[in-house]
Design an enzyme around this catalytic site. Structure first.
Site, short mmCIF file in Angstrom:
data_model
loop_
_atom_site.label_atom_id
_atom_site.label_comp_id
_atom_site.label_asym_id
_atom_site.label_seq_id
_atom_site.Cartn_x
_atom_site.Cartn_y
_atom_site.Cartn_z
CG ASP A 90 -1.74 1.21 1.41
OD1 ASP A 90 -2.05 1.85 0.39
OD2 ASP A 90 -2.08 1.54 2.56
CG ASP A 273 -3.61 4.69 -1.96
OD1 ASP A 273 -2.86 3.72 -1.75
OD2 ASP A 273 -4.51 5.02 -1.19
#
Length: 383
Positions: A90, A273
């Site tokens: 992430d 992201d």
């Protein structure tokens, strides 16, 4: 807030570590069939494995198991002997955590848990930690141990051992924990994130990592540490400076359709992201796009679009640092069984004025996260 969608290491002096990932059947379909989709999306507004071996000369390959169409998941191991976990890599957060045997939440009974007593290299602390994500939260304690990704072993790596995990997102998720890859300013105070430890311990030759997120399950997806495999993209990488070193934040010049700006007038800020599946933006600009593509709201908080629109609607152009990055209707509209189509744009007050370029965008563009030069490289991904 840390963004996530639902949503190291033996030294090799000249290494490029590639972690393949794959995707399988839609989680949305499974949750919708069980009448759980609405609850899941309310808990996780940013949501969105079979092993695949790909031999590349000069690239260390670790087979990965991936799950669902909401996120990409890879395998790491912690401890001696190693205990395996499925994690989201992430770029919207900085910390590593996994469930532990001390956790009493329902989510921990459905996932792998770390047992410190079975690791000869574990170093415990009494420091309590709490991590908050858009899709849930965890509380636990901080520990240190060896963390393995592919052929790399990162020694004395800080990580969280969960004691509680909130939300159905974590309970139903097809991953155990999260491995953050953002800047260390977002990490728990006094800790060094996994990627920074890779660099400090001399495990990688270049201070960068890269993602290829495939839409083709047979080809799989990869995260690369310490170098770039040029076979995953076409043309040349175009570089974009990072505007703020926390999230991987950049400036978007504009968002347009048919030559007309529909959002991001006069530029806006965006987060790149890998832990978010959709394209997310502020309320009004996203509503303007949804109106333009004639999307209709549903009781689940999703937006339905005519499936015929996939072949009729134009590309939406994200202009970044003077370069146009088209997102075709086939990407910003997803087709679910049985012949129902949904918008991949979402609005959230949690993002404030920021846009979030999630996996919908990143599947189209191979992405390099260059910490040495504080920049992001983008190039069209190979099909």
């Amino acid at each position: 807030m840390r963004w996530v969608g639902f949503l190291g290491l033996v030294a090799l002096s000249e290494c490029l570590v590639t972690i393949p990932l794959t995707k399988i059947k839609s989680m949305r379909e499974s949750l919708r069939e069980k009448d759980l989709l609405k609850d899941y999306l309310q808990q996780n507004p940013y949501s969105h494995a079979y092993k695949f071996f790909r031999k590349q000369q000069g690239v260390t390959i670790e087979p990965m198991r991936n799950y669902l169409d909401l996120y990409y998941v890879g395998t790491i191991s912690i401890g001696t002997p190693p205990q395996e976990f499925k994690v989201i890599f992430d770029t919207g957060s900085a910390d590593l955590w996994v469930p532990s045997i001390y956790c009493s939440s329902p989510a921990c009974f459905t996932h792998q848990t770390f047992n410190p007593g079975k690791s000869s290299t574990f170093q415990g602390t009494r420091r309590p930690i709490q991590l908050q994500y858009a899709s849930g939260s965890m509380t636990g304690v901080l520990g240190y141990d060896s963390v393995r990704i592919g052929d790399l072993v990162n020694k004395v790596q800080a990580f969280g051992l969960s004691q509680t995990e909130s939300s159905k997102s974590l309970e139903y998720g097809a991953f155990d924990g999260i491995l953050g890859l953002s800047y260390p300013t977002l990490a728990l105070q006094g800790t060094t994130p996994v990627f920074d430890n890779m660099w400090k311990q001399g495990l990688i030759s270049e201070k960068l990592f890269a993602f290829y997120l495939s839409t083709n399950t047979e080809k799989g997806s990869v995260v690369m540490f310490g170098g770039v495999d040029h076979s995953y993209y076409k043309g040349e990488l175009k570089w974009v400076p990072v505007t703020r070193q926390g999230y991987w934040q950049i400036t978007v010049d504009s968002i347009s359709m048919n030559g007309k700006v529909v959002a991001c007038h006069g530029s806006c800020q965006a987060i790149v992201d890998t832990g978010t599946s959709l394209l997310i933006g502020p309320n009004y600009p996203v509503f303007n796009i949804l109106k333009t593509i004639n999307a209709q709201a549903t009781s689940t908080g999703e937006y339905i679009v005519s499936c015929n629109a996939i072949s009729a609607l134009p590309d939406i152009i994200f202009t970044i640092n003077g370069v146009a990055y088209p997102v075709p209707a086939s990407a910003y509209i997803r087709k679910d069984w049985p012949d129902i189509c949904y918008s991949n744009f979402d609005n959230s007050s949690g993002s404030g004025s920021l846009w979030v370029l999630g996996d919908v965008f990143l599947r189209l563009y191979f992405t390099v996260f260059d910490r040495a030069n504080d920049r992001i490289g983008l190039a069209p991904a190979v099909a």
